[in-house]
Design an enzyme around this catalytic site. Structure first.
Site, short mmCIF file in Angstrom:
data_model
loop_
_atom_site.label_atom_id
_atom_site.label_comp_id
_atom_site.label_asym_id
_atom_site.label_seq_id
_atom_site.Cartn_x
_atom_site.Cartn_y
_atom_site.Cartn_z
N HIS A 118 11.27 -31.11 -55.82
CA HIS A 118 12.57 -31.70 -55.50
C HIS A 118 12.96 -31.49 -54.04
CE1 HIS A 118 13.01 -27.63 -57.03
NE2 HIS A 118 14.04 -27.51 -56.21
N GLU B 255 3.46 -25.14 -52.32
CA GLU B 255 2.64 -26.31 -52.58
C GLU B 255 1.22 -26.09 -52.08
OE1 GLU B 255 6.71 -27.10 -53.09
OE2 GLU B 255 5.74 -26.31 -51.30
N HIS C 138 -10.78 -28.04 -37.20
CA HIS C 138 -11.48 -26.78 -37.45
C HIS C 138 -11.65 -26.46 -38.92
CE1 HIS C 138 -10.48 -24.99 -33.22
NE2 HIS C 138 -11.08 -26.16 -33.16
N ARG D 236 -18.20 -21.62 -42.06
CA ARG D 236 -16.96 -20.95 -42.46
C ARG D 236 -16.32 -21.65 -43.65
NH1 ARG D 236 -15.13 -20.81 -36.22
NH2 ARG D 236 -16.57 -19.17 -35.56
#
Length: 143
Positions: free
Chosen positions: A9, A71, A98, A136
């Site tokens: 919301h 989130e 990256h 990575r």
């Protein structure tokens, strides 16, 4: 590009603005909710978007909340999702260049509205640099 959007919301207004912007740019948008500013639990809406990105049903996703932190945490629980919180154009650029971020998280309470669409545009148009970053990123999906 097929892009999903989802919010709680507190991010509903930004989600609506970005979805409209993406459609104007010619992208196909799948909206996972929220449908209003009535209170909802963000994991219920963010997780389905993240699963769709992880399974390749969506090319990318953009999620929204008050800060964007919750989130991002919800999205990043899905293996194969690399969700970055961005607060300006440079953080969005680096998330793609990256980290190959395939989901972007934005906080409606923290990002000035006049910066919203430029941040999204930079994230959409920045290419992953690959090279030293590939190893990575692979480590993120190791058990």
């Amino acid at each position: 590009m097929l892009i999903g959007v989802a919010s709680d919301h507190a991010g509903f207004r930004f989600k609506t603005l970005v979805a409209e912007h993406l459609r104007r740019l010619g992208h196909e948008v799948r909206d996972f909710g929220a449908r209003s500013e009535d209170p909802v639990d963000y994991p219920d809406l963010i997780r389905p978007l993240a699963v769709a990105v992880a399974q390749g049903e969506l090319e990318r996703g953009v999620v929204f909340g008050g800060s964007g932190n919750g989130e991002a945490m919800a999205a990043n629980r899905c293996r194969g999702v690399r969700c970055a919180v961005a607060w300006d154009q440079e953080s969005a650029r680096l998330a793609r260049a990256h980290n190959d971020a395939n989901v972007l998280s934005l906080g409606q309470r923290l990002v000035p509205q006049d910066q919203l669409l430029p941040i999204v545009d930079v994230w959409l148009t920045t290419r992953f640099e690959a090279g030293r970053h590939v190893a990575r990123i692979r480590k993120l999906d190791e058990e």
